[in-house]
Design a protein around this motif. Structure first.
Motif, mmCIF file in Angstrom:
data_model
loop_
_atom_site.group_PDB
_atom_site.id
_atom_site.type_symbol
_atom_site.label_atom_id
_atom_site.label_comp_id
_atom_site.label_asym_id
_atom_site.label_seq_id
_atom_site.Cartn_x
_atom_site.Cartn_y
_atom_site.Cartn_z
ATOM 1 N N ILE A 34 -11.498 -104.371 -53.031
ATOM 2 C CA ILE A 34 -10.854 -104.760 -51.620
ATOM 3 C C ILE A 34 -12.235 -105.248 -50.907
ATOM 4 O O ILE A 34 -12.156 -106.214 -50.055
ATOM 5 C CB ILE A 34 -10.284 -103.755 -50.851
ATOM 6 N N ALA A 35 -13.342 -104.540 -50.829
ATOM 7 C CA ALA A 35 -14.732 -104.787 -50.190
ATOM 8 C C ALA A 35 -14.957 -106.224 -50.472
ATOM 9 O O ALA A 35 -15.021 -106.340 -51.769
ATOM 10 C CB ALA A 35 -15.643 -103.697 -50.117
ATOM 11 N N ARG A 36 -15.237 -107.176 -49.438
ATOM 12 C CA ARG A 36 -15.941 -108.244 -49.784
ATOM 13 C C ARG A 36 -17.401 -108.293 -50.012
ATOM 14 O O ARG A 36 -17.941 -109.248 -50.668
ATOM 15 C CB ARG A 36 -15.747 -109.170 -48.610
ATOM 16 N N SER A 37 -18.003 -107.121 -49.652
ATOM 17 C CA SER A 37 -19.307 -106.975 -49.894
ATOM 18 C C SER A 37 -19.708 -105.608 -50.204
ATOM 19 O O SER A 37 -19.122 -104.710 -49.573
ATOM 20 C CB SER A 37 -20.205 -107.418 -48.562
ATOM 21 N N VAL A 38 -20.544 -105.247 -51.339
ATOM 22 C CA VAL A 38 -20.808 -104.004 -51.692
ATOM 23 C C VAL A 38 -22.514 -103.827 -51.795
ATOM 24 O O VAL A 38 -23.050 -104.653 -52.555
ATOM 25 C CB VAL A 38 -20.050 -103.432 -53.084
ATOM 26 N N LEU A 39 -23.075 -103.205 -50.935
ATOM 27 C CA LEU A 39 -24.582 -102.909 -50.769
ATOM 28 C C LEU A 39 -25.006 -101.672 -51.503
ATOM 29 O O LEU A 39 -24.252 -100.638 -51.180
ATOM 30 C CB LEU A 39 -24.908 -103.321 -49.395
ATOM 31 N N MET A 40 -26.098 -101.821 -52.200
ATOM 32 C CA MET A 40 -26.560 -100.607 -52.689
ATOM 33 C C MET A 40 -27.832 -100.124 -51.975
ATOM 34 O O MET A 40 -28.597 -100.969 -51.695
ATOM 35 C CB MET A 40 -26.970 -100.703 -53.999
ATOM 36 N N ILE A 41 -28.339 -99.006 -51.763
ATOM 37 C CA ILE A 41 -29.328 -98.381 -51.496
ATOM 38 C C ILE A 41 -30.152 -97.476 -52.291
ATOM 39 O O ILE A 41 -29.427 -96.460 -52.682
ATOM 40 C CB ILE A 41 -29.210 -97.738 -49.885
ATOM 41 N N SER A 42 -31.074 -97.932 -52.759
ATOM 42 C CA SER A 42 -31.987 -96.967 -53.722
ATOM 43 C C SER A 42 -33.423 -97.124 -53.443
ATOM 44 O O SER A 42 -33.875 -98.018 -52.649
ATOM 45 C CB SER A 42 -31.584 -97.350 -55.112
ATOM 46 N N ARG A 43 -34.102 -96.257 -54.168
ATOM 47 C CA ARG A 43 -35.675 -96.588 -54.035
ATOM 48 C C ARG A 43 -36.181 -96.811 -55.478
ATOM 49 O O ARG A 43 -35.505 -96.859 -56.572
ATOM 50 C CB ARG A 43 -36.334 -95.028 -53.749
ATOM 51 N N ASP A 44 -37.619 -97.356 -55.206
ATOM 52 C CA ASP A 44 -38.212 -97.890 -56.549
ATOM 53 C C ASP A 44 -39.060 -96.687 -56.942
ATOM 54 O O ASP A 44 -39.926 -95.911 -56.108
ATOM 55 C CB ASP A 44 -39.064 -99.067 -56.301
ATOM 56 N N GLU A 45 -38.847 -96.089 -58.235
ATOM 57 C CA GLU A 45 -39.771 -95.175 -58.563
ATOM 58 C C GLU A 45 -41.151 -95.049 -58.700
ATOM 59 O O GLU A 45 -41.799 -94.266 -58.634
ATOM 60 C CB GLU A 45 -39.091 -94.659 -59.947
ATOM 61 N N ASN A 46 -41.442 -96.526 -58.642
ATOM 62 C CA ASN A 46 -43.064 -96.748 -58.672
ATOM 63 C C ASN A 46 -43.635 -96.707 -57.242
ATOM 64 O O ASN A 46 -44.837 -96.686 -57.169
ATOM 65 C CB ASN A 46 -43.308 -98.208 -59.429
ATOM 66 N N ARG A 47 -42.634 -96.600 -56.304
ATOM 67 C CA ARG A 47 -43.097 -96.720 -54.592
ATOM 68 C C ARG A 47 -42.230 -95.944 -54.099
ATOM 69 O O ARG A 47 -41.296 -96.301 -53.506
ATOM 70 C CB ARG A 47 -43.250 -98.107 -54.161
ATOM 71 N N PRO A 48 -42.295 -94.525 -54.417
ATOM 72 C CA PRO A 48 -41.105 -93.548 -53.917
ATOM 73 C C PRO A 48 -41.023 -93.642 -52.327
ATOM 74 O O PRO A 48 -39.993 -93.092 -52.037
ATOM 75 C CB PRO A 48 -41.587 -92.391 -54.353
ATOM 76 N N GLY A 49 -41.968 -94.015 -51.531
ATOM 77 C CA GLY A 49 -41.753 -94.254 -50.279
ATOM 78 C C GLY A 49 -40.864 -95.350 -49.740
ATOM 79 O O GLY A 49 -40.856 -95.357 -48.530
ATOM 80 N N MET A 50 -40.722 -96.179 -50.573
ATOM 81 C CA MET A 50 -40.026 -97.400 -50.150
ATOM 82 C C MET A 50 -38.385 -97.236 -50.588
ATOM 83 O O MET A 50 -37.904 -96.632 -51.555
ATOM 84 C CB MET A 50 -40.439 -98.693 -50.691
ATOM 85 N N ARG A 51 -37.572 -97.830 -49.803
ATOM 86 C CA ARG A 51 -36.186 -97.962 -50.092
ATOM 87 C C ARG A 51 -35.790 -99.364 -49.878
ATOM 88 O O ARG A 51 -36.567 -100.085 -49.372
ATOM 89 C CB ARG A 51 -35.325 -97.310 -48.976
ATOM 90 N N TYR A 52 -34.697 -99.705 -50.852
ATOM 91 C CA TYR A 52 -34.302 -101.141 -50.843
ATOM 92 C C TYR A 52 -32.816 -101.275 -50.639
ATOM 93 O O TYR A 52 -32.014 -100.481 -51.120
ATOM 94 C CB TYR A 52 -34.607 -101.814 -52.102
ATOM 95 N N MET A 53 -32.292 -102.085 -49.649
ATOM 96 C CA MET A 53 -31.124 -102.558 -49.614
ATOM 97 C C MET A 53 -30.705 -103.859 -50.400
ATOM 98 O O MET A 53 -31.444 -104.820 -50.171
ATOM 99 C CB MET A 53 -30.536 -102.465 -48.082
ATOM 100 N N TYR A 54 -29.761 -103.737 -51.238
ATOM 101 C CA TYR A 54 -29.379 -105.070 -52.066
ATOM 102 C C TYR A 54 -28.023 -105.159 -52.404
ATOM 103 O O TYR A 54 -27.158 -104.149 -52.581
ATOM 104 C CB TYR A 54 -30.439 -105.092 -52.984
ATOM 105 N N PRO A 55 -27.571 -106.360 -52.636
ATOM 106 C CA PRO A 55 -26.092 -106.670 -52.787
ATOM 107 C C PRO A 55 -25.632 -106.261 -54.293
ATOM 108 O O PRO A 55 -26.576 -106.707 -55.213
ATOM 109 C CB PRO A 55 -25.808 -108.113 -52.501
#
Length: 261
Positions: free
Chosen positions: A188-209
């Motif tokens: 039902i959601a028109r947009s699903v966004l994921m938040i996760s980290r890059d194991e190679n750069r553990p200090g960074m997080r990314y939001m992406y569809p």
């Protein structure tokens, strides 16, 4: 009763943040615990209440009211300090008082609050804490009924509704289906966004569809956490999101193996 599509006047989709969060629709933001979902959303609330551009430059051009409903953190000792740390205008951040009767997703107070405040965004954090006690998140029929009502309210007031959800373990399962509960939530959601980290750069997080029904998928948005607390936007980031999803699956598999020992 029937009608013809020729009698419907087309209209463009309006966006709180193009192409990630549409007005008048449901958006799901999901990720494993500890990846910064709530902090991410509170910093988006800060930008909106101050009329500032989103991390990639998209802007509404005006300050907006947000309703932030959280069941896991204390308002005075956690939520308010986090909002202040993010620089939010707290006079434009509302919540529904539910001390006597717990709020649920099908509660009429949601529509009343959106109407009374003129909120541009209504945020539930996390979704599983607001499921009616007589309901089962795995029940497709019940969840579809509840979310259709919520989606109708979102459309009626042109309010973006954001549902924050934790991921279940589900190793080897497509990430879209690992959101806690029935797949109808993501459907039902028109947009699903994921938040996760890059194991190679553990200090960074990314939001992406991982689902974008109303627009082409946008690029990943990167952010990091300051040593003294708080969030720092890095803006658009050119990264292979399929690799990020692979990291999520690998971490889930490791947790499953650890539980099995």
């Amino acid at each position: 009763v029937y009608n013809f599509y020729s009698n419907i006047a087309p209209k463009p989709v309006d966006w709180l943040w193009y192409p990630y969060i549409p007005f008048g629709k449901l958006t799901v933001i999901q990720g494993d615990p500890g990846e910064g979902k709530s902090t991410f959303v509170l910093n988006i609330v800060s930008l909106l209440t101050n009329g500032k551009p989103m991390p990639d430059g998209f802007t509404l051009g005006r300050p907006s009211v947000a309703i932030y409903q959280c069941a896991e953190d204390g308002m005075a000792d956690t939520i308010k300090p986090r909002l202040e740390q993010a620089g939010a205008d707290c006079s434009k951040v509302a919540y529904i008082v539910d001390d006597d009767i717990a709020l649920t997703l099908e509660d009429g107070r949601i529509e009343s609050a959106i109407k009374a405040t003129g909120a541009s965004v209504f945020i539930i954090d996390p979704i599983q804490a607001f499921i009616p006690p007589d309901s089962d998140m795995q029940s497709a029929t019940k969840m579809r009924s509840i979310l259709r009502k919520l989606a109708s309210t979102a459309e009626k007031y042109n309010c973006a509704v954001i549902l924050i959800g934790h991921m279940n373990k589900g190793s080897g399962v497509k990430t879209l289906y690992r959101g806690l509960g029935s797949i109808d939530i993501a459907a039902i959601a028109r947009s699903v966004l994921m938040i996760s980290r890059d194991e190679n750069r553990p200090g960074m997080r990314y939001m992406y569809p991982i689902k974008s029904s109303l627009a082409p998928e946008g690029p990943a948005i990167a952010f990091s956490f300051r040593d003294g607390g708080g969030l720092e936007w890095q803006g658009r980031y050119n990264i292979n999101t399929s690799e990020l999803l692979d990291c999520v699956t690998i971490k889930s598999s490791k947790r499953d193996r650890a539980r099995a020992k």
